[in-house]
Design a protein around this motif. Structure first.
Motif, PDB file in Angstrom:
ATOM      1  N   GLU A  81       0.831  -1.207   0.000  1.00  0.00           N
ATOM      2  CA  GLU A  81       0.000   0.000   0.000  1.00  0.00           C
ATOM      3  C   GLU A  81       0.864   1.255   0.000  1.00  0.00           C
ATOM      4  O   GLU A  81       0.588   2.212  -0.744  1.00  0.00           O
ATOM      5  N   ASN A  82       1.921   1.267   0.815  1.00  0.00           N
ATOM      6  CA  ASN A  82       2.811   2.437   0.858  1.00  0.00           C
ATOM      7  C   ASN A  82       3.525   2.643  -0.473  1.00  0.00           C
ATOM      8  O   ASN A  82       3.656   3.777  -0.943  1.00  0.00           O
ATOM      9  N   LEU A  83       3.992   1.557  -1.062  1.00  0.00           N
ATOM     10  CA  LEU A  83       4.654   1.679  -2.362  1.00  0.00           C
ATOM     11  C   LEU A  83       3.681   2.168  -3.426  1.00  0.00           C
ATOM     12  O   LEU A  83       4.024   3.018  -4.253  1.00  0.00           O
ATOM     13  N   ASP A  84       2.458   1.639  -3.402  1.00  0.00           N
ATOM     14  CA  ASP A  84       1.441   2.081  -4.368  1.00  0.00           C
ATOM     15  C   ASP A  84       1.131   3.565  -4.179  1.00  0.00           C
ATOM     16  O   ASP A  84       0.979   4.304  -5.150  1.00  0.00           O
ATOM     17  N   ARG A  85       1.066   3.999  -2.933  1.00  0.00           N
ATOM     18  CA  ARG A  85       0.778   5.404  -2.651  1.00  0.00           C
ATOM     19  C   ARG A  85       1.906   6.297  -3.167  1.00  0.00           C
ATOM     20  O   ARG A  85       1.662   7.344  -3.752  1.00  0.00           O
ATOM     21  N   GLU A  86       3.162   5.862  -2.933  1.00  0.00           N
ATOM     22  CA  GLU A  86       4.290   6.651  -3.435  1.00  0.00           C
ATOM     23  C   GLU A  86       4.289   6.716  -4.957  1.00  0.00           C
ATOM     24  O   GLU A  86       4.523   7.767  -5.542  1.00  0.00           O
ATOM     25  N   LYS A  87       4.007   5.574  -5.595  1.00  0.00           N
ATOM     26  CA  LYS A  87       3.953   5.562  -7.057  1.00  0.00           C
ATOM     27  C   LYS A  87       2.829   6.454  -7.569  1.00  0.00           C
ATOM     28  O   LYS A  87       2.987   7.148  -8.574  1.00  0.00           O
ATOM     29  N   ALA A  88       1.689   6.425  -6.872  1.00  0.00           N
ATOM     30  CA  ALA A  88       0.560   7.265  -7.282  1.00  0.00           C
ATOM     31  C   ALA A  88       0.912   8.743  -7.131  1.00  0.00           C
ATOM     32  O   ALA A  88       0.544   9.564  -7.975  1.00  0.00           O
ATOM     33  N   MET A  89       1.630   9.078  -6.064  1.00  0.00           N
ATOM     34  CA  MET A  89       2.026  10.472  -5.865  1.00  0.00           C
ATOM     35  C   MET A  89       2.957  10.922  -6.982  1.00  0.00           C
ATOM     36  O   MET A  89       2.852  12.035  -7.479  1.00  0.00           O
TER      37      MET A  89
END
Length: 178
Positions: A81-89
């Motif tokens: 989830e954290n990696l996905d959030r960083e990628k989305a940002m």
């Protein structure tokens, strides 16, 4: 000849013995005592207790394993989830206050840079550059060590140290204004 024995019998077969079965009085008493007492014998109770303990330990092991599995799944899900959030940002172009997206690695680099700046600042502010302050500090420490039970005897060194600090603060304050 053997055909009659191979066929299944319908109904119930009862065998009757012509000799009577007799039990000793000890066996009858023991059976009646067991039937009358609601608690099992100590040997039987020990066996039951050991069986219950074994089953409980097995269940605890299974529950701990299941808990570890769930915690691992949660950890993996949070990392994803954290990696996905960083990628989305990064892909959405969300920016922080400085106008750039910061990942964990970049933030760690920034943190190390700040730590090095603090270390350089601390070395510049060391007492090595101020011999008068260092001398008054050493005089105060030696006085306290020589008078461990009567620290009030060091009042003069305390006053000298305070004056040295005040002079240094004034001098540094005026340096920063210029």
């Amino acid at each position: 000849m053997g055909a009659s024995q191979s066929r299944p019998h319908e109904g119930q077969i009862i065998f009757r013995s012509e000799t009577p079965v007799q039990f000793s009085s000890n066996v009858v008493e023991q059976l009646s005592e067991r039937q009358a007492s609601p608690t099992p014998t100590p040997e039987r109770q020990a066996t039951l207790d050991e069986h219950v303990r074994t089953r409980i330990q097995d269940e605890v092991k299974q529950l701990r394993k299941a808990e570890e599995d769930v915690q691992e799944e949660i950890r993996v899900a949070l990392e994803k989830e954290n990696l996905d959030r960083e990628k989305a940002m990064v892909s959405d172009g969300q920016r922080d206050g400085a106008g750039s997206v910061k990942s964990s690695a970049v933030l760690m680099g920034d943190l190390e840079e700040i730590r090095s700046k603090i270390d350089r600042f601390q070395t510049r502010k060391s007492l090595a550059n101020y011999p008068e302050l260092r001398a008054s500090q050493e005089a105060l420490v030696s006085c306290y060590k020589s008078h461990p039970t009567s620290s009030l005897d060091c009042w003069m060194e305390v006053v000298n140290f305070k004056n040295s600090v005040a002079q240094l603060e004034k001098k540094d304050y005026f340096k920063t204004l210029q």
